[in-house]
Design a protein around this motif. Structure first.
Motif, PDB file in Angstrom:
ATOM      1  N   LEU A 265      11.734  -5.847  15.613  1.00  0.00           N
ATOM      2  CA  LEU A 265      11.588  -5.028  16.817  1.00  0.00           C
ATOM      3  C   LEU A 265      12.217  -3.646  16.660  1.00  0.00           C
ATOM      4  CD1 LEU A 265      12.448  -7.696  19.559  1.00  0.00           C
ATOM      5  CD2 LEU A 265      10.174  -6.774  19.038  1.00  0.00           C
ATOM      6  N   TRP A 266      13.112  -3.491  15.697  1.00  0.00           N
ATOM      7  CA  TRP A 266      13.897  -2.262  15.580  1.00  0.00           C
ATOM      8  C   TRP A 266      13.404  -1.356  14.451  1.00  0.00           C
ATOM      9  CZ3 TRP A 266      18.059  -0.868  18.740  1.00  0.00           C
ATOM     10  CH2 TRP A 266      18.778   0.275  18.351  1.00  0.00           C
ATOM     11  N   PHE A 267      13.230  -1.935  13.270  1.00  0.00           N
ATOM     12  CA  PHE A 267      12.886  -1.146  12.086  1.00  0.00           C
ATOM     13  C   PHE A 267      11.378  -1.151  11.842  1.00  0.00           C
ATOM     14  CE2 PHE A 267      17.201  -2.846  11.266  1.00  0.00           C
ATOM     15  CZ  PHE A 267      17.880  -1.647  11.155  1.00  0.00           C
ATOM     16  N   SER A 268      10.927  -0.230  10.968  1.00  0.00           N
ATOM     17  CA  SER A 268       9.544  -0.225  10.495  1.00  0.00           C
ATOM     18  C   SER A 268       9.547   0.226   9.038  1.00  0.00           C
ATOM     19  CB  SER A 268       8.667   0.710  11.337  1.00  0.00           C
ATOM     20  OG  SER A 268       8.886   2.061  10.964  1.00  0.00           O
ATOM     21  N   GLU A 269       8.380   0.247   8.427  1.00  0.00           N
ATOM     22  CA  GLU A 269       8.283   0.643   7.019  1.00  0.00           C
ATOM     23  C   GLU A 269       8.833   2.048   6.776  1.00  0.00           C
ATOM     24  OE1 GLU A 269       4.192   0.605   5.867  1.00  0.00           O
ATOM     25  OE2 GLU A 269       3.596   2.154   7.295  1.00  0.00           O
ATOM     26  N   LYS A 286       7.444  -4.457   8.750  1.00  0.00           N
ATOM     27  CA  LYS A 286       6.123  -3.910   8.445  1.00  0.00           C
ATOM     28  C   LYS A 286       5.905  -2.570   9.140  1.00  0.00           C
ATOM     29  CE  LYS A 286       4.223  -8.341   7.043  1.00  0.00           C
ATOM     30  NZ  LYS A 286       5.433  -9.185   7.247  1.00  0.00           N
ATOM     31  N   THR A 287       4.710  -2.285   9.595  1.00  0.00           N
ATOM     32  CA  THR A 287       4.378  -0.936  10.064  1.00  0.00           C
ATOM     33  C   THR A 287       4.882  -0.681  11.485  1.00  0.00           C
ATOM     34  OG1 THR A 287       2.264  -1.544  11.051  1.00  0.00           O
ATOM     35  CG2 THR A 287       2.261  -1.044   8.693  1.00  0.00           C
ATOM     36  N   ALA A 288       4.918   0.585  11.847  1.00  0.00           N
ATOM     37  CA  ALA A 288       5.269   0.949  13.218  1.00  0.00           C
ATOM     38  C   ALA A 288       4.257   0.377  14.201  1.00  0.00           C
ATOM     39  CB  ALA A 288       5.347   2.471  13.352  1.00  0.00           C
ATOM     40  N   GLN A 289       3.009   0.287  13.785  1.00  0.00           N
ATOM     41  CA  GLN A 289       1.989  -0.324  14.652  1.00  0.00           C
ATOM     42  C   GLN A 289       2.274  -1.806  14.853  1.00  0.00           C
ATOM     43  OE1 GLN A 289      -2.079   0.212  13.399  1.00  0.00           O
ATOM     44  NE2 GLN A 289      -2.885  -1.110  15.006  1.00  0.00           N
ATOM     45  N   ASP A 290       2.643  -2.501  13.781  1.00  0.00           N
ATOM     46  CA  ASP A 290       3.029  -3.911  13.931  1.00  0.00           C
ATOM     47  C   ASP A 290       4.181  -4.039  14.909  1.00  0.00           C
ATOM     48  OD1 ASP A 290       1.346  -5.533  12.131  1.00  0.00           O
ATOM     49  OD2 ASP A 290       2.234  -4.325  10.537  1.00  0.00           O
ATOM     50  N   ARG A 291       5.178  -3.195  14.754  1.00  0.00           N
ATOM     51  CA  ARG A 291       6.336  -3.231  15.653  1.00  0.00           C
ATOM     52  C   ARG A 291       5.903  -3.022  17.097  1.00  0.00           C
ATOM     53  NH1 ARG A 291      10.681   1.232  14.398  1.00  0.00           N
ATOM     54  NH2 ARG A 291       8.917   2.518  15.075  1.00  0.00           N
ATOM     55  N   SER A 292       5.035  -2.075  17.342  1.00  0.00           N
ATOM     56  CA  SER A 292       4.538  -1.819  18.690  1.00  0.00           C
ATOM     57  C   SER A 292       3.801  -3.033  19.250  1.00  0.00           C
ATOM     58  CB  SER A 292       3.617  -0.599  18.669  1.00  0.00           C
ATOM     59  OG  SER A 292       3.063  -0.360  19.940  1.00  0.00           O
TER      60      SER A 292
END
Length: 444
Positions: A265-269, A286-292
């Motif tokens: 929930l906090w970090f991205s690639e 993984k990606t910022a999109q995955d996180r979103s």
């Protein structure tokens, strides 16, 4: 006997925020009322600060027995209560592994003499311990754990016939790490051919890929539906997987549930360039999109639980080349304040934090008399000051490994008090030497 009167608390519980006092007596919440008087109790005035149920973390690795240079039950449970986690469920991939009833009870005996937080353990399933699983009492521990991807240790369960038999032969919650081993092995071979062992860590989410996660989790969920098993997917890391879960029925009626971890929930690639192997986890960030998409699924209740997957390693171990740097990192001390930062950002409400970190783990694992602020329940409580900024630095890190992926970050909130079974276990940076932890029990 501890007898404590908490005054002027701003309580968040069961989708309500309200002002109240709380009286704790003999491990139990004995009274919740607007204005309580008790001359015999120790008074703690929260002056309007937050009071929530103690957090239940359903996925930690405290490294004992066998890996205690990284952490142990005492050190990591102390860090947990410093972060407001009053109960934990520890994983079976220790040395030796927790794959027999004898080893399970040995672990409970260790916790009984060393843990500062309430404790239970997951029982590990393997390709050849079905008979032990059949013998396991459904109230003996928090549930069964399967590694459907060889994340850590030699616990890969890859015989589909065995998996189906496990699903058919327990009433307990079956939790799983879902990554497809063959996909990962093939991806790793491609990158090793190009870089050798020193693969840039930014390729970790392409090696332990979306495809590897989805292939494993979708297959396991299909089998759970076929067999009627109660199945819980640990640390969902991709947006694609979130469509595998439902939000149209209450949690109590779900047979298939999901968890997301703080780091996903906090970090991205984008953070690999600065954090490197410190944020190397399995499944990968993984990606910022995955996180979103994970946030979206958490907020619309397709994802049911927030956990940590706390898994400490030494800095020397983490500061290796890619293929030799272990996956995992310490998180229990900073999980709640990380989510409170997201409250300050307007991402999620206080009520939703409590639901996902306190209520839902208790409901999902059928934990007895914990996870809620209710009269007659065990007095596991956490107080936090929402306007107390502080920065993570080596001198205030409680983990035995001595580092944190949040090092240097300034949080907007601070845990001020943690109560474990009515005992003030933590106060403003000081951890009580008295242990008041209990073995978790289950209403099954």
């Amino acid at each position: 006997m501890d007898r404590i009167l908490i005054k002027n608390a701003r309580i968040v519980n069961e989708n309500r925020v309200f002002e109240s006092d709380v009286l704790l007596q003999d491990k139990i919440i004995s009274r919740i009322d607007r204005d309580i008087s008790d001359d015999k109790a120790e008074h703690i005035d929260l002056k309007g600060n937050l009071l929530i149920p103690g957090i239940i973390d359903d996925q930690v690795h405290f490294r004992e027995p066998g890996l205690t240079h990284k952490g142990n039950i005492a050190s990591e449970s102390r860090a947990a209560i410093a972060g407001g986690i009053t109960s934990f469920m520890e994983q079976p991939n220790t040395v030796p592994q927790t794959i027999t009833i004898e080893k399970l009870e040995e672990k409970f005996a260790l916790a009984n003499t060393s843990s500062y937080a309430n404790y239970s353990f997951l029982f590990g399933g393997t390709n050849d311990n079905l008979e032990e699983i059949k013998r396991l009492d459904k109230k003996a521990c928090s549930g069964i754990k399967l590694f459907l991807g060889s994340s850590t240790g030699n616990m890969l369960v890859d015989d589909e016939a065995v998996i189906e038999k496990i699903f058919l032969n327990t009433e307990m919650v079956i939790s799983a790490h879902c990554e497809d081993e063959e996909t990962i092995r093939n991806n790793l071979a491609l990158y090793k051919a190009r870089y050798g062992d020193d693969i840039p860590v930014k390729y970790h989410p392409l090696i332990r890929s979306e495809e590897a996660c989805y292939l494993s989790s979708s297959k396991a969920i299909a089998l759970a539906k076929k067999t009627g098993a109660r199945f819980h997917v640990f640390h969902v890391s991709t947006g694609k997987e979130t469509d595998l879960f439902r939000n149209d029925i209450p949690l109590e009626q779900k047979k298939i549930t999901a968890e997301v971890c703080i780091h996903h929930l906090w970090f991205s690639e984008e953070d690999y360039d600065t954090k490197g192997t410190l944020i190397k986890w399995n499944p990968a960030v993984k990606t910022a999109q995955d996180r979103s998409q994970l946030w979206e699924a958490l907020l619309d209740d397709r994802i049911d639980v927030i956990a940590t997957d706390h898994a400490p390693h030494t800095l020397n171990e983490k500061n290796n080349v890619y293929t030799k740097a272990p996956s995992g990192g310490p998180l229990v001390q900073h999980a709640l304040v990380a989510m409170l930062d997201k409250y300050h950002e307007g991402v999620l409400s206080l009520e939703k934090i409590v639901e996902k970190m306190c209520h839902n783990p208790a409901i999902l694992f059928e934990v007895e008399k914990r996870g809620f602020i209710r009269e007659g329940y065990f007095a596991d409580l956490v107080a936090a000051d929402l306007s107390s900024n502080w920065s993570v630095a080596k001198e205030n890190i409680a983990y035995k490994c001595g580092w944190s992926p949040f090092e240097g970050h300034s949080f907007k909130s601070k845990v001020s008090h943690t109560f474990v079974n009515g005992h003030l276990a933590y106060k403003n940076g000081d951890i009580s030497s008295k242990r008041n932890a209990m073995r978790l029990t289950f209403d099954r």
